[in-house]
Design a protein around this motif. Structure first.
Motif, PDB file in Angstrom:
ATOM      1  N   VAL A 298       2.862  -1.320   4.392  1.00  0.00           N
ATOM      2  CA  VAL A 298       2.133  -0.047   4.379  1.00  0.00           C
ATOM      3  C   VAL A 298       3.134   1.107   4.383  1.00  0.00           C
ATOM      4  O   VAL A 298       3.975   1.207   5.283  1.00  0.00           O
ATOM      5  N   VAL A 299       3.021   1.984   3.369  1.00  0.00           N
ATOM      6  CA  VAL A 299       3.990   3.075   3.207  1.00  0.00           C
ATOM      7  C   VAL A 299       3.249   4.413   3.106  1.00  0.00           C
ATOM      8  O   VAL A 299       2.708   4.746   2.046  1.00  0.00           O
ATOM      9  N   PRO A 300       3.194   5.197   4.180  1.00  0.00           N
ATOM     10  CA  PRO A 300       2.565   6.530   4.099  1.00  0.00           C
ATOM     11  C   PRO A 300       3.338   7.443   3.150  1.00  0.00           C
ATOM     12  O   PRO A 300       4.557   7.308   2.996  1.00  0.00           O
ATOM     13  N   HIS A 301       2.620   8.372   2.511  1.00  0.00           N
ATOM     14  CA  HIS A 301       3.274   9.317   1.597  1.00  0.00           C
ATOM     15  C   HIS A 301       4.212  10.247   2.356  1.00  0.00           C
ATOM     16  O   HIS A 301       5.296  10.576   1.879  1.00  0.00           O
ATOM     17  N   GLU A 302       3.792  10.669   3.531  1.00  0.00           N
ATOM     18  CA  GLU A 302       4.632  11.497   4.392  1.00  0.00           C
ATOM     19  C   GLU A 302       4.824  10.775   5.714  1.00  0.00           C
ATOM     20  O   GLU A 302       3.867  10.254   6.286  1.00  0.00           O
ATOM     21  N   ILE A 303       6.060  10.751   6.182  1.00  0.00           N
ATOM     22  CA  ILE A 303       6.356  10.067   7.445  1.00  0.00           C
ATOM     23  C   ILE A 303       6.070  11.036   8.592  1.00  0.00           C
ATOM     24  O   ILE A 303       6.966  11.697   9.125  1.00  0.00           O
ATOM     25  N   LYS A 304       4.801  11.151   8.928  1.00  0.00           N
ATOM     26  CA  LYS A 304       4.377  12.039  10.012  1.00  0.00           C
ATOM     27  C   LYS A 304       3.838  11.200  11.162  1.00  0.00           C
ATOM     28  O   LYS A 304       3.080  10.250  10.939  1.00  0.00           O
TER      29      LYS A 304
ATOM     30  N   VAL B  71      -2.235   2.029  -4.700  1.00  0.00           N
ATOM     31  CA  VAL B  71      -1.462   3.273  -4.809  1.00  0.00           C
ATOM     32  C   VAL B  71      -2.310   4.424  -4.282  1.00  0.00           C
ATOM     33  O   VAL B  71      -3.431   4.658  -4.757  1.00  0.00           O
ATOM     34  N   GLY B  72      -1.791   5.138  -3.298  1.00  0.00           N
ATOM     35  CA  GLY B  72      -2.533   6.204  -2.641  1.00  0.00           C
ATOM     36  C   GLY B  72      -2.620   7.486  -3.449  1.00  0.00           C
ATOM     37  O   GLY B  72      -1.975   7.650  -4.488  1.00  0.00           O
ATOM     38  N   GLY B  73      -3.415   8.413  -2.940  1.00  0.00           N
ATOM     39  CA  GLY B  73      -3.567   9.732  -3.553  1.00  0.00           C
ATOM     40  C   GLY B  73      -4.807   9.886  -4.398  1.00  0.00           C
ATOM     41  O   GLY B  73      -5.203  11.003  -4.732  1.00  0.00           O
TER      42      GLY B  73
ATOM     43  N   TYR C 264       0.882  -1.169   0.000  1.00  0.00           N
ATOM     44  CA  TYR C 264       0.000   0.000   0.000  1.00  0.00           C
ATOM     45  C   TYR C 264       0.918   1.217   0.000  1.00  0.00           C
ATOM     46  O   TYR C 264       1.461   1.602   1.040  1.00  0.00           O
ATOM     47  N   GLY C 265       1.132   1.816  -1.176  1.00  0.00           N
ATOM     48  CA  GLY C 265       2.171   2.827  -1.322  1.00  0.00           C
ATOM     49  C   GLY C 265       1.659   4.248  -1.402  1.00  0.00           C
ATOM     50  O   GLY C 265       0.576   4.510  -1.934  1.00  0.00           O
ATOM     51  N   SER C 266       2.443   5.175  -0.866  1.00  0.00           N
ATOM     52  CA  SER C 266       2.162   6.621  -0.934  1.00  0.00           C
ATOM     53  C   SER C 266       0.769   6.952  -0.407  1.00  0.00           C
ATOM     54  O   SER C 266      -0.012   7.669  -1.037  1.00  0.00           O
ATOM     55  N   LEU C 267       0.460   6.443   0.771  1.00  0.00           N
ATOM     56  CA  LEU C 267      -0.880   6.611   1.335  1.00  0.00           C
ATOM     57  C   LEU C 267      -1.095   8.003   1.908  1.00  0.00           C
ATOM     58  O   LEU C 267      -0.275   8.512   2.673  1.00  0.00           O
ATOM     59  N   GLU C 268      -2.209   8.601   1.530  1.00  0.00           N
ATOM     60  CA  GLU C 268      -2.690   9.827   2.159  1.00  0.00           C
ATOM     61  C   GLU C 268      -3.725   9.437   3.217  1.00  0.00           C
ATOM     62  O   GLU C 268      -4.227   8.309   3.233  1.00  0.00           O
ATOM     63  N   LYS C 269      -4.066  10.375   4.085  1.00  0.00           N
ATOM     64  CA  LYS C 269      -4.999  10.064   5.171  1.00  0.00           C
ATOM     65  C   LYS C 269      -6.348   9.580   4.640  1.00  0.00           C
ATOM     66  O   LYS C 269      -6.987   8.703   5.228  1.00  0.00           O
ATOM     67  N   ASN C 270      -6.782  10.133   3.498  1.00  0.00           N
ATOM     68  CA  ASN C 270      -8.073   9.734   2.922  1.00  0.00           C
ATOM     69  C   ASN C 270      -8.086   8.290   2.424  1.00  0.00           C
ATOM     70  O   ASN C 270      -9.152   7.724   2.184  1.00  0.00           O
ATOM     71  N   ASP C 271      -6.907   7.701   2.248  1.00  0.00           N
ATOM     72  CA  ASP C 271      -6.832   6.305   1.810  1.00  0.00           C
ATOM     73  C   ASP C 271      -7.071   5.328   2.959  1.00  0.00           C
ATOM     74  O   ASP C 271      -7.550   4.213   2.739  1.00  0.00           O
ATOM     75  N   PHE C 272      -6.724   5.732   4.173  1.00  0.00           N
ATOM     76  CA  PHE C 272      -6.714   4.795   5.296  1.00  0.00           C
ATOM     77  C   PHE C 272      -8.067   4.130   5.532  1.00  0.00           C
ATOM     78  O   PHE C 272      -8.149   2.924   5.760  1.00  0.00           O
ATOM     79  N   GLU C 273      -9.134   4.909   5.489  1.00  0.00           N
ATOM     80  CA  GLU C 273     -10.455   4.354   5.804  1.00  0.00           C
ATOM     81  C   GLU C 273     -10.914   3.317   4.784  1.00  0.00           C
ATOM     82  O   GLU C 273     -11.768   2.480   5.075  1.00  0.00           O
ATOM     83  N   LYS C 274     -10.323   3.343   3.584  1.00  0.00           N
ATOM     84  CA  LYS C 274     -10.717   2.382   2.541  1.00  0.00           C
ATOM     85  C   LYS C 274     -10.030   1.032   2.730  1.00  0.00           C
ATOM     86  O   LYS C 274     -10.552   0.005   2.301  1.00  0.00           O
ATOM     87  N   ILE C 275      -8.859   1.014   3.352  1.00  0.00           N
ATOM     88  CA  ILE C 275      -8.025  -0.193   3.334  1.00  0.00           C
ATOM     89  C   ILE C 275      -7.762  -0.820   4.703  1.00  0.00           C
ATOM     90  O   ILE C 275      -7.406  -1.994   4.782  1.00  0.00           O
ATOM     91  N   THR C 276      -7.924  -0.060   5.789  1.00  0.00           N
ATOM     92  CA  THR C 276      -7.445  -0.538   7.095  1.00  0.00           C
ATOM     93  C   THR C 276      -8.228  -1.740   7.633  1.00  0.00           C
ATOM     94  O   THR C 276      -7.649  -2.614   8.281  1.00  0.00           O
ATOM     95  N   LYS C 277      -9.519  -1.820   7.378  1.00  0.00           N
ATOM     96  CA  LYS C 277     -10.296  -2.970   7.863  1.00  0.00           C
ATOM     97  C   LYS C 277      -9.801  -4.256   7.208  1.00  0.00           C
ATOM     98  O   LYS C 277      -9.627  -5.288   7.877  1.00  0.00           O
TER      99      LYS C 277
ATOM    100  N   PHE D  11      -0.563  -5.909 -10.023  1.00  0.00           N
ATOM    101  CA  PHE D  11      -1.885  -5.422 -10.381  1.00  0.00           C
ATOM    102  C   PHE D  11      -2.164  -4.205  -9.501  1.00  0.00           C
ATOM    103  O   PHE D  11      -1.882  -4.219  -8.299  1.00  0.00           O
ATOM    104  N   LEU D  12      -2.732  -3.145 -10.089  1.00  0.00           N
ATOM    105  CA  LEU D  12      -2.865  -1.865  -9.401  1.00  0.00           C
ATOM    106  C   LEU D  12      -4.307  -1.577  -9.004  1.00  0.00           C
ATOM    107  O   LEU D  12      -5.241  -1.845  -9.768  1.00  0.00           O
ATOM    108  N   ILE D  13      -4.456  -1.002  -7.820  1.00  0.00           N
ATOM    109  CA  ILE D  13      -5.746  -0.496  -7.359  1.00  0.00           C
ATOM    110  C   ILE D  13      -5.524   0.944  -6.903  1.00  0.00           C
ATOM    111  O   ILE D  13      -4.547   1.236  -6.200  1.00  0.00           O
ATOM    112  N   PHE D  14      -6.411   1.851  -7.309  1.00  0.00           N
ATOM    113  CA  PHE D  14      -6.288   3.243  -6.868  1.00  0.00           C
ATOM    114  C   PHE D  14      -7.647   3.925  -6.915  1.00  0.00           C
ATOM    115  O   PHE D  14      -8.613   3.391  -7.476  1.00  0.00           O
TER     116      PHE D  14
END
Length: 404
Positions: free
Chosen positions: A249-255, A308-310, A224-237, A328-331
């Protein structure tokens, strides 16, 4: 007036009320000129907004770096230099100073460029004007203007005024090319994406990562690459429920704020990449959170499916990197600005999802179907082939205009 506005903004950003990102940028501005070593030898100056734009033009640097060509790279982003690692390729790096007339005059004198190559959409009026005054050739590589911006009258005036000052422009998409021609800017051509070459180069140089290969234990792995916060709710369950898989799991920004939000959603079955040693790899965990920069592009070698996030934010991030490895890509739905995503969808190596239930439905179907990475690579082979000679075309055109 332009200089006054920039200086006013610079003063305002020094107020501690603004977040740490702006404070770091202001701090990085304060000692730029003293850090540049002035040389009598002329250099090729590459300017990039951030590390992503640098990766876009890296194939040009690899081919232009010779014994007589010294390379200078500048960045606008305060985080770029902390992520930059290619010091063997360049003579020197620097932040770009505030775009005032005096700053740019000093900066250009220190760099002493024989030509300037700007990656993507960086357009700084005083920088361009100062380069033109010295009659230094200036090129834009990978220019891609958003339709929403060029619809506005003031934006059109801004772009046409400053882009007309470039020696040549290599456009990323047909809309940008048509905009330039329509506005009588004829020193341009439509080009393929330079990133393809760089991603292929990275793939060829990629070495085995013992930590990753040991962690995944030959299990089916999803990145799960370059994840933004809006991506989390779609994939975390899905990540939390499917302990039979390995999830990277790779966040887009390491915050810390983003990572803390993430771990609240995925339970306790996770570990951090930065805390793993080769002697102590937690293979019993199913989730690996990558909290370091620069690793993502090498991780797709270990996965068969990538999210792929964003795509639920400003726009999907880099889909070419996982595609080159046959993933195979999902976005998410915000992908229309990238011609490669439409190609991947058309060739059945990508799916767009609009919500959590669609994501879970698509990924469950893929896990049953079990498409191989090699089959997916075959499906996009023409895309890779057509895009793998762009740097030579660009360099040939530059050589027609000026001496390198």
């Amino acid at each position: 007036m332009y200089d006054f506005i920039l200086r006013f903004i610079f003063v305002i950003l020094q107020i501690p009320l603004f977040n740490n990102k702006y404070q770091k940028w202001v701090k990085g501005q304060k000692n730029i000129f003293n850090q540049i070593k002035k040389k009598s030898t002329k250099r090729i100056w590459f300017h990039c907004a951030s590390i992503g734009e640098y990766e876009n033009i890296k194939p040009l640097i690899l081919k232009l770096k010779t014994g007589r060509n010294k390379i200078f790279v500048s960045f606008f982003s305060q985080s770029a230099l902390s992520q930059f690692k290619d010091y063997d390729l360049v003579d020197q790096t620097s932040f770009l100073p505030l775009d005032t007339e005096n700053n740019m005059k000093i900066f250009i004198d220190l760099i002493n460029p024989k030509l300037v190559i700007i990656s993507k959409n960086e357009i700084w009026p005083n920088m361009i004007q100062s380069i033109n005054k010295k009659k230094i050739p200036i090129f834009s590589v990978g220019l891609k203007l958003k339709k929403s911006k060029i619809k506005r009258f003031l934006n059109r005036k801004f772009y046409t005024k400053h882009l007309n000052s470039f020696s040549y422009i290599f456009c990323q998409d047909i809309d940008t090319y048509n905009f330039l021609i329509k506005n009588n800017i004829y020193q341009c051509m439509l080009m393929f994406d330079l990133r393809i070459e760089q991603i292929i180069n990275d793939k060829l140089r990629s070495s085995k990562n013992h930590i990753i290969s040991s962690f995944i234990q030959n299990k089916t792995t999803i990145v799960y690459g370059s994840l933004e916060k809006n991506d989390f709710e779609k994939i975390t369950k899905f990540i939390k429920d499917r302990n039979d898989l390995k999830h990277i799991v790779v966040p887009h920004e390491i915050k810390s704020s983003q990572i803390n939000y993430l771990i609240k959603k995925i339970g306790n079955n996770y570990c951090y990449y930065s805390k793993i040693s080769t002697e102590n790899i937690p293979i019993h965990k199913s989730i690996l959170i990558v909290d370091v920069f620069g690793l993502l592009k090498h991780l797709y070698n270990y996965s068969s499916i990538s999210y792929v996030g964003g795509g639920f934010d400003k726009g999907v991030h880099n889909t070419i990197e996982p595609a080159i490895y046959g993933n195979f890509l999902i976005f998410g739905p915000k992908h229309q600005d990238f011609k490669e995503t439409n190609y991947f969808i058309k060739n059945d190596v990508a799916e767009v999802v609009k919500n959590k239930s669609e994501f879970e439905k698509v990924i469950s179907m893929l896990l049953v179907k079990k498409n191989s990475n090699s089959e997916n690579i075959k499906k996009i082979s023409s895309f890779i082939k057509n895009n793998n000679n762009t740097s030579n075309i660009i360099i040939d055109k530059i050589c027609e205009i000026c001496e390198i």
